[in-house]
Design an enzyme around this catalytic site. Structure first.
Site, mmCIF file in Angstrom:
data_model
loop_
_atom_site.group_PDB
_atom_site.id
_atom_site.type_symbol
_atom_site.label_atom_id
_atom_site.label_comp_id
_atom_site.label_asym_id
_atom_site.label_seq_id
_atom_site.Cartn_x
_atom_site.Cartn_y
_atom_site.Cartn_z
ATOM 1 N N GLY A 1 0.758 -1.244 0.000
ATOM 2 C CA GLY A 1 0.000 0.000 0.000
ATOM 3 C C GLY A 1 0.787 1.292 0.000
ATOM 4 O O GLY A 1 0.263 2.335 0.405
ATOM 5 N N ASN B 1 1.526 3.146 -2.483
ATOM 6 C CA ASN B 1 0.823 4.099 -3.352
ATOM 7 C C ASN B 1 -0.471 4.573 -2.706
ATOM 8 O O ASN B 1 -0.840 5.749 -2.831
ATOM 9 C CB ASN B 1 0.531 3.461 -4.709
ATOM 10 C CG ASN B 1 1.716 3.532 -5.642
ATOM 11 O OD1 ASN B 1 2.084 4.610 -6.120
ATOM 12 N ND2 ASN B 1 2.345 2.407 -5.862
ATOM 13 N N ILE C 1 -11.458 -6.393 -11.938
ATOM 14 C CA ILE C 1 -12.656 -5.596 -11.641
ATOM 15 C C ILE C 1 -13.786 -6.155 -12.497
ATOM 16 O O ILE C 1 -13.672 -6.233 -13.722
ATOM 17 C CB ILE C 1 -12.426 -4.113 -11.967
ATOM 18 C CG1 ILE C 1 -11.304 -3.540 -11.104
ATOM 19 C CG2 ILE C 1 -13.721 -3.325 -11.812
ATOM 20 C CD1 ILE C 1 -11.594 -3.467 -9.620
ATOM 21 N N HIS D 1 -0.060 0.867 -13.451
ATOM 22 C CA HIS D 1 0.639 -0.381 -13.794
ATOM 23 C C HIS D 1 2.132 -0.081 -13.864
ATOM 24 O O HIS D 1 2.524 0.945 -14.453
ATOM 25 C CB HIS D 1 0.123 -0.941 -15.122
ATOM 26 C CG HIS D 1 0.767 -2.224 -15.512
ATOM 27 N ND1 HIS D 1 0.427 -3.439 -14.952
ATOM 28 C CD2 HIS D 1 1.771 -2.483 -16.380
ATOM 29 C CE1 HIS D 1 1.196 -4.390 -15.468
ATOM 30 N NE2 HIS D 1 2.014 -3.842 -16.332
HETATM 31 N N1 LIG Z 1 -11.079 -5.334 -15.334
HETATM 32 C C1 LIG Z 1 -9.844 -4.975 -14.912
HETATM 33 N N2 LIG Z 1 -9.448 -5.286 -13.678
HETATM 34 C C2 LIG Z 1 -8.206 -4.923 -13.243
HETATM 35 C C3 LIG Z 1 -7.323 -4.244 -14.102
HETATM 36 C C4 LIG Z 1 -7.778 -3.912 -15.422
HETATM 37 O O1 LIG Z 1 -7.053 -3.263 -16.220
HETATM 38 N N3 LIG Z 1 -9.043 -4.297 -15.789
HETATM 39 N N4 LIG Z 1 -6.038 -3.913 -13.668
HETATM 40 C C5 LIG Z 1 -5.563 -4.703 -12.538
HETATM 41 C C6 LIG Z 1 -4.224 -4.322 -12.021
HETATM 42 N N5 LIG Z 1 -3.226 -5.128 -12.748
HETATM 43 C C7 LIG Z 1 -2.298 -4.451 -13.497
HETATM 44 O O2 LIG Z 1 -2.197 -3.222 -13.484
HETATM 45 C C8 LIG Z 1 -3.238 -6.540 -12.671
HETATM 46 C C9 LIG Z 1 -3.454 -7.138 -11.433
HETATM 47 C C10 LIG Z 1 -3.478 -8.519 -11.331
HETATM 48 C C11 LIG Z 1 -3.298 -9.310 -12.464
HETATM 49 C C12 LIG Z 1 -3.377 -10.792 -12.340
HETATM 50 O O3 LIG Z 1 -2.916 -11.537 -13.196
HETATM 51 N N6 LIG Z 1 -3.999 -11.259 -11.230
HETATM 52 C C13 LIG Z 1 -4.092 -12.719 -10.954
HETATM 53 C C14 LIG Z 1 -4.558 -12.949 -9.515
HETATM 54 C C15 LIG Z 1 -3.496 -12.458 -8.554
HETATM 55 C C16 LIG Z 1 -3.926 -12.701 -7.099
HETATM 56 O O4 LIG Z 1 -5.133 -12.605 -6.785
HETATM 57 O O5 LIG Z 1 -3.012 -12.944 -6.296
HETATM 58 C C17 LIG Z 1 -5.119 -13.352 -11.887
HETATM 59 O O6 LIG Z 1 -6.058 -12.669 -12.352
HETATM 60 O O7 LIG Z 1 -4.955 -14.573 -12.084
HETATM 61 C C18 LIG Z 1 -3.058 -8.730 -13.689
HETATM 62 C C19 LIG Z 1 -3.015 -7.330 -13.805
HETATM 63 C C20 LIG Z 1 -6.577 -4.733 -11.417
HETATM 64 N N7 LIG Z 1 -7.842 -5.206 -11.961
HETATM 65 N N1 LIG Z 2 -0.543 -4.862 -12.277
HETATM 66 C C1 LIG Z 2 -0.781 -4.229 -11.025
HETATM 67 C C2 LIG Z 2 0.538 -3.970 -10.347
HETATM 68 O O1 LIG Z 2 1.492 -4.706 -10.529
HETATM 69 N N2 LIG Z 2 0.565 -2.902 -9.549
HETATM 70 C C3 LIG Z 2 1.788 -2.540 -8.882
HETATM 71 O O2 LIG Z 2 1.804 -3.095 -7.570
HETATM 72 C C4 LIG Z 2 2.668 -2.269 -6.784
HETATM 73 C C5 LIG Z 2 1.931 -1.997 -5.495
HETATM 74 O O3 LIG Z 2 2.814 -1.415 -4.586
HETATM 75 P P1 LIG Z 2 2.194 -0.740 -3.246
HETATM 76 O O4 LIG Z 2 1.270 -1.773 -2.641
HETATM 77 O O5 LIG Z 2 3.402 -0.430 -2.406
HETATM 78 O O6 LIG Z 2 1.446 0.502 -3.681
HETATM 79 C C6 LIG Z 2 2.929 -0.973 -7.572
HETATM 80 O O7 LIG Z 2 4.220 -0.994 -8.139
HETATM 81 C C7 LIG Z 2 1.889 -1.042 -8.669
HETATM 82 O O8 LIG Z 2 2.277 -0.410 -9.873
#
Ligand SMILES: Nc1nc2c(c(=O)[nH]1)N[C@@H](CN(C=O)c1ccc(C(=O)N[C@@H](CCC(=O)O)C(=O)O)cc1)CN2
Ligand SMILES: NCC(=O)N[C@@H]1O[C@H](COP(=O)([O-])[O-])[C@@H](O)[C@H]1O
Length: 191
Positions: free
Chosen positions: A14, A16, A89, A105
């Site tokens: 957390g 960020n 989401i 990201h």
């Molecule tokens: N509908 C959307 N939901 C989310 C997005 C998005 O662009 N559209 N962004 C993500 C954040 N993210 C990258 O920025 C990201 C986070 C997680 C994953 C991922 O592969 N997650 C795993 C599960 C991981 C876990 O629960 O430990 C999975 O889906 O298998 C990819 C990208 C947030 N939501």
């Molecule tokens: N694809 C999603 C992803 O990888 N997000 C990344 O998780 C980290 C969270 O750090 P934080 O918990 O210290 O903010 C951040 O680097 C953010 O960009």
């Protein structure tokens, strides 16, 4: 602009989320009012317990679009900011909050995005490909991981001396420097 209410979604340490809370503490018209996490052990909970209300959900809740939409409406949320949130989401929430869900990201999308690309996995892939730069992408959230409209990108230079850990450090630094302001600028632009 009427006062806007933000919910922050986070799954991990957390840093960020904390920067966002601290930033919007100083912006009268924009209030960070709720921190939601799908991880009851998330470090962000302890670090923000005195700063913001919490909603701790499980992964069933994280997948339940109508539950999340109802919760956001009950809390009168205007914008949702994802700050290291690792669950998809649901489409229903995206439809209920059009152009109102923002994500950060830790790469220069479209490179190193998509399912499975989060946290250190991103920086390891950047290192493995011997990239000479990396950075951050701030984007609107759509139904497909990391494919929403890009709002801003910021770069960092890399060298052969970098490790995944030093890349992560460089990227976190520009996240902390830029994310809050980019979110504020976007919300102000929406009026
Ligand atoms: N509908 C959307 N939901 C989310 C997005 C998005 O662009 N559209 N962004 C993500 C954040 N993210 C990258 O920025 C990201 C986070 C997680 C994953 C991922 O592969 N997650 C795993 C599960 C991981 C876990 O629960 O430990 C999975 O889906 O298998 C990819 C990208 C947030 N939501
Ligand atoms: N694809 C999603 C992803 O990888 N997000 C990344 O998780 C980290 C969270 O750090 P934080 O918990 O210290 O903010 C951040 O680097 C953010 O960009």
């Amino acid at each position: 602009m009427n006062t806007k209410r933000i919910a922050i979604f986070a799954s991990g340490s957390g840093s960020n989320a904390i920067k966002l809370i601290e930033h919007f503490d100083k912006v009268p018209e924009i209030n960070a009012v709720l921190l939601l996490t799908n991880n009851e052990n998330a470090g962000v909970l302890e670090k923000t317990e005195d700063l913001i209300d919490h909603a701790v959900i499980n992964n069933d809740g994280a997948n339940d679009g109508s539950f999340l939409t109802e919760l956001m409406h009950e809390e009168r949320i205007d914008y949702i900011v994802l700050a290291g949130y690792l669950r998809k989401i649901p489409n229903e929430l995206i439809k209920a909050f059009p152009r109102q869900i923002i994500n950060i990201h830790p790469s220069l999308l479209p490179k190193y995005g998509g399912k499975g690309m989060y946290g250190m996995k991103v920086h390891q892939a950047v290192l493995a490909n011997k990239e000479t730069e990396s950075g951050i992408t701030i984007h609107l959230v759509n139904e497909i991981y990391d494919e929403g409209e890009i709002l801003a990108q910021h770069k960092v230079n890399l060298s052969s001396k970098d490790s995944a850990e030093t890349i992560q450090k460089k990227v976190l630094e520009i996240e902390h420097k830029n994310f809050s302001k980019e979110v504020e600028n976007y919300i102000r632009k929406q009026g």
